[in-house]
Design a protein around this motif. Structure first.
Motif, PDB file in Angstrom:
ATOM      1  N   LYS A   1      -1.601   3.368  -9.502  1.00  0.00           N
ATOM      2  CA  LYS A   1      -0.397   2.725 -10.039  1.00  0.00           C
ATOM      3  C   LYS A   1       0.513   2.244  -8.917  1.00  0.00           C
ATOM      4  O   LYS A   1       1.029   1.120  -8.957  1.00  0.00           O
ATOM      5  N   SER A   2       0.696   3.060  -7.915  1.00  0.00           N
ATOM      6  CA  SER A   2       1.570   2.695  -6.800  1.00  0.00           C
ATOM      7  C   SER A   2       1.067   1.444  -6.090  1.00  0.00           C
ATOM      8  O   SER A   2       1.844   0.533  -5.772  1.00  0.00           O
ATOM      9  N   VAL A   3      -0.241   1.367  -5.851  1.00  0.00           N
ATOM     10  CA  VAL A   3      -0.817   0.223  -5.147  1.00  0.00           C
ATOM     11  C   VAL A   3      -0.748  -1.032  -6.012  1.00  0.00           C
ATOM     12  O   VAL A   3      -0.411  -2.125  -5.527  1.00  0.00           O
ATOM     13  N   ARG A   4      -1.042  -0.903  -7.296  1.00  0.00           N
ATOM     14  CA  ARG A   4      -0.955  -2.070  -8.190  1.00  0.00           C
ATOM     15  C   ARG A   4       0.479  -2.601  -8.259  1.00  0.00           C
ATOM     16  O   ARG A   4       0.708  -3.812  -8.171  1.00  0.00           O
ATOM     17  N   ASP A   5       1.429  -1.698  -8.414  1.00  0.00           N
ATOM     18  CA  ASP A   5       2.831  -2.110  -8.509  1.00  0.00           C
ATOM     19  C   ASP A   5       3.287  -2.794  -7.218  1.00  0.00           C
ATOM     20  O   ASP A   5       3.973  -3.829  -7.258  1.00  0.00           O
ATOM     21  N   ALA A   6       2.915  -2.224  -6.072  1.00  0.00           N
ATOM     22  CA  ALA A   6       3.327  -2.797  -4.789  1.00  0.00           C
ATOM     23  C   ALA A   6       2.705  -4.167  -4.562  1.00  0.00           C
ATOM     24  O   ALA A   6       3.339  -5.075  -4.003  1.00  0.00           O
ATOM     25  N   THR A   7       1.461  -4.343  -5.000  1.00  0.00           N
ATOM     26  CA  THR A   7       0.792  -5.639  -4.845  1.00  0.00           C
ATOM     27  C   THR A   7       1.522  -6.713  -5.634  1.00  0.00           C
ATOM     28  O   THR A   7       1.763  -7.826  -5.132  1.00  0.00           O
ATOM     29  N   LYS A   8       1.892  -6.401  -6.873  1.00  0.00           N
ATOM     30  CA  LYS A   8       2.623  -7.370  -7.689  1.00  0.00           C
ATOM     31  C   LYS A   8       4.017  -7.637  -7.124  1.00  0.00           C
ATOM     32  O   LYS A   8       4.505  -8.776  -7.158  1.00  0.00           O
ATOM     33  N   ARG A   9       4.647  -6.617  -6.598  1.00  0.00           N
ATOM     34  CA  ARG A   9       6.011  -6.766  -6.088  1.00  0.00           C
ATOM     35  C   ARG A   9       6.050  -7.545  -4.775  1.00  0.00           C
ATOM     36  O   ARG A   9       6.893  -8.420  -4.571  1.00  0.00           O
TER      37      ARG A   9
ATOM     38  N   THR B 294     -12.982  -2.263  -7.679  1.00  0.00           N
ATOM     39  CA  THR B 294     -14.213  -2.059  -8.435  1.00  0.00           C
ATOM     40  C   THR B 294     -13.923  -1.707  -9.888  1.00  0.00           C
ATOM     41  O   THR B 294     -14.546  -2.239 -10.817  1.00  0.00           O
ATOM     42  N   SER B 295     -12.965  -0.812 -10.101  1.00  0.00           N
ATOM     43  CA  SER B 295     -12.676  -0.350 -11.463  1.00  0.00           C
ATOM     44  C   SER B 295     -12.003  -1.424 -12.303  1.00  0.00           C
ATOM     45  O   SER B 295     -12.301  -1.565 -13.498  1.00  0.00           O
ATOM     46  N   VAL B 296     -11.096  -2.179 -11.706  1.00  0.00           N
ATOM     47  CA  VAL B 296     -10.447  -3.266 -12.441  1.00  0.00           C
ATOM     48  C   VAL B 296     -11.493  -4.276 -12.905  1.00  0.00           C
ATOM     49  O   VAL B 296     -11.487  -4.722 -14.065  1.00  0.00           O
ATOM     50  N   MET B 297     -12.419  -4.633 -12.034  1.00  0.00           N
ATOM     51  CA  MET B 297     -13.459  -5.578 -12.421  1.00  0.00           C
ATOM     52  C   MET B 297     -14.370  -4.990 -13.497  1.00  0.00           C
ATOM     53  O   MET B 297     -14.719  -5.664 -14.485  1.00  0.00           O
ATOM     54  N   GLY B 298     -14.764  -3.728 -13.347  1.00  0.00           N
ATOM     55  CA  GLY B 298     -15.645  -3.114 -14.320  1.00  0.00           C
ATOM     56  C   GLY B 298     -15.017  -3.004 -15.697  1.00  0.00           C
ATOM     57  O   GLY B 298     -15.651  -3.321 -16.719  1.00  0.00           O
ATOM     58  N   ILE B 299     -13.758  -2.562 -15.751  1.00  0.00           N
ATOM     59  CA  ILE B 299     -13.066  -2.425 -17.033  1.00  0.00           C
ATOM     60  C   ILE B 299     -12.801  -3.795 -17.646  1.00  0.00           C
ATOM     61  O   ILE B 299     -12.977  -3.992 -18.857  1.00  0.00           O
ATOM     62  N   ALA B 300     -12.388  -4.746 -16.832  1.00  0.00           N
ATOM     63  CA  ALA B 300     -12.164  -6.103 -17.335  1.00  0.00           C
ATOM     64  C   ALA B 300     -13.463  -6.688 -17.885  1.00  0.00           C
ATOM     65  O   ALA B 300     -13.458  -7.402 -18.897  1.00  0.00           O
ATOM     66  N   GLY B 301     -14.580  -6.383 -17.239  1.00  0.00           N
ATOM     67  CA  GLY B 301     -15.869  -6.832 -17.747  1.00  0.00           C
ATOM     68  C   GLY B 301     -16.179  -6.249 -19.118  1.00  0.00           C
ATOM     69  O   GLY B 301     -16.693  -6.942 -20.000  1.00  0.00           O
TER      70      GLY B 301
ATOM     71  N   ALA C 185      -6.047 -10.114 -15.364  1.00  0.00           N
ATOM     72  CA  ALA C 185      -4.615 -10.405 -15.298  1.00  0.00           C
ATOM     73  C   ALA C 185      -3.809  -9.559 -16.279  1.00  0.00           C
ATOM     74  O   ALA C 185      -2.663  -9.183 -15.999  1.00  0.00           O
ATOM     75  N   GLY C 186      -4.403  -9.234 -17.423  1.00  0.00           N
ATOM     76  CA  GLY C 186      -3.653  -8.543 -18.466  1.00  0.00           C
ATOM     77  C   GLY C 186      -3.887  -7.050 -18.550  1.00  0.00           C
ATOM     78  O   GLY C 186      -3.364  -6.406 -19.472  1.00  0.00           O
ATOM     79  N   LEU C 187      -4.639  -6.492 -17.627  1.00  0.00           N
ATOM     80  CA  LEU C 187      -4.995  -5.075 -17.711  1.00  0.00           C
ATOM     81  C   LEU C 187      -3.778  -4.184 -17.469  1.00  0.00           C
ATOM     82  O   LEU C 187      -3.233  -4.134 -16.366  1.00  0.00           O
ATOM     83  N   ALA C 188      -3.362  -3.465 -18.500  1.00  0.00           N
ATOM     84  CA  ALA C 188      -2.217  -2.559 -18.385  1.00  0.00           C
ATOM     85  C   ALA C 188      -2.635  -1.285 -17.662  1.00  0.00           C
ATOM     86  O   ALA C 188      -3.792  -0.856 -17.734  1.00  0.00           O
ATOM     87  N   GLN C 189      -1.675  -0.662 -16.993  1.00  0.00           N
ATOM     88  CA  GLN C 189      -1.960   0.570 -16.270  1.00  0.00           C
ATOM     89  C   GLN C 189      -2.462   1.666 -17.210  1.00  0.00           C
ATOM     90  O   GLN C 189      -3.381   2.414 -16.871  1.00  0.00           O
ATOM     91  N   GLU C 190      -1.899   1.739 -18.397  1.00  0.00           N
ATOM     92  CA  GLU C 190      -2.311   2.765 -19.359  1.00  0.00           C
ATOM     93  C   GLU C 190      -3.770   2.580 -19.758  1.00  0.00           C
ATOM     94  O   GLU C 190      -4.524   3.560 -19.900  1.00  0.00           O
ATOM     95  N   GLU C 191      -4.178   1.329 -19.939  1.00  0.00           N
ATOM     96  CA  GLU C 191      -5.571   1.075 -20.302  1.00  0.00           C
ATOM     97  C   GLU C 191      -6.500   1.369 -19.134  1.00  0.00           C
ATOM     98  O   GLU C 191      -7.595   1.910 -19.318  1.00  0.00           O
ATOM     99  N   LEU C 192      -6.074   1.015 -17.930  1.00  0.00           N
ATOM    100  CA  LEU C 192      -6.860   1.340 -16.742  1.00  0.00           C
ATOM    101  C   LEU C 192      -7.114   2.842 -16.672  1.00  0.00           C
ATOM    102  O   LEU C 192      -8.249   3.286 -16.475  1.00  0.00           O
ATOM    103  N   GLU C 193      -6.070   3.630 -16.826  1.00  0.00           N
ATOM    104  CA  GLU C 193      -6.200   5.077 -16.708  1.00  0.00           C
ATOM    105  C   GLU C 193      -7.023   5.659 -17.853  1.00  0.00           C
ATOM    106  O   GLU C 193      -7.759   6.638 -17.659  1.00  0.00           O
TER     107      GLU C 193
END
Length: 277
Positions: A10-18, A230-237, A259-267
């Protein structure tokens, strides 16, 4: 460790967007469009410059550098060497995607030179490519991994030890992609189990995993960056496969899902398994 990693994701995703870091990519033209769009989808900014006369200056301004050995040319070879030297000098993190080293002598020689002279934070490839770089027997054909090299319950421990030694020697995190993905550094080893067969039905998804990982690598945690990419791509797939009707719509739905993957869904959907070191 898994719960701690979720907080880091979560920290890395948030920082990347910010922070919207610039990600300098020297990659192949086959996947360049998809890689750029994936970087944009997670909030970073792609720069796909490859002319030898400009890459050093651009690399200096980047948050991370991605080098992809696919469809190699003399120009890209020179540019990669220049950018890798600049990144090492400036302390900019680097991901090296080992596309085709299991079938091409020139790519293997370039990879080994970049590993030896550069400071590569993430070494990514399919399982056959990483076995080749590790000096182990492999069965890759073209840019595809050989079926004989696939990860199984019987060879997980052996592969972990092989790649842990490479990580210790190079200082790199190793990411071996496939039906099961293997993520290894000197102290940790994870099996990542998200994804769907449809991801192999369109070109460039492996390169896109590298691009996503490079986008997150700007936050300077290569293990988490590789896990996230890896996980973002796999889950998005997985999401895209349920929404699409064929490879064309799958490609569109894949980008939307990233683009639309929410943190809650990722976890909720992430499937990772720890193997002790």
């Amino acid at each position: 460790m898994i719960k701690q990693l979720e907080n880091q994701l979560k920290s890395v995703r948030d920082a990347t967007k910010r922070e919207q870091p610039l990600i300098h990519c020297i990659t192949n033209p086959i996947s360049i469009h998809g890689c750029a769009n994936m970087i944009l989808a997670v909030g970073a900014r792609p720069m796909m410059a490859e002319h030898p006369m400009e890459v050093e200056g651009i690399t200096k301004t980047a948050g991370a550098l991605m080098l992809n050995l696919g469809n190699i040319t003399d120009v890209r070879i020179e540019s990669m060497k220049r950018s890798a030297r600049t990144a090492a000098k400036e302390g900019i993190p680097v991901l090296l995607d080992l596309v085709g080293v299991s079938c091409s002598k020139i790519r293997m020689e370039l990879a080994m030179e970049l590993i030896e002279k550069g400071k590569i934070q993430i070494l990514k490839g399919n399982i056959s490519e990483l076995l080749a770089v590790a000096g182990q027997p492999f069965h890759g054909t073209g840019i595809d991994a050989g079926a004989e090299d696939a990860m199984t319950g019987d060879n997980e421990e052996e592969r972990k030890e092989i790649f842990r030694k490479v990580s210790k020697k190079t200082g790199s995190v190793l990411l071996a992609t496939g039906a099961k993905d293997l993520l290894v550094d000197q102290n940790r080893c994870l099996i990542l189990e998200n994804g769907v067969p449809e991801l192999s039905g369109i070109t460039g998804t492996g390169c896109m995993v590298g691009a996503l990982s490079a986008a997150f690598l700007a936050q300077r945690d290569p293990f988490v960056a590789a896990l996230l990419g890896t996980s973002v791509m796999g889950i998005a797939g997985e999401i895209a496969a349920k929404r699409s009707t064929g490879p064309g719509s799958f490609q569109m739905e894949l980008l939307d899902a990233v683009a639309g993957l929410a943190q809650e869904e990722l976890e909720a959907r992430i499937r990772i398994r720890e193997i002790g070191i």
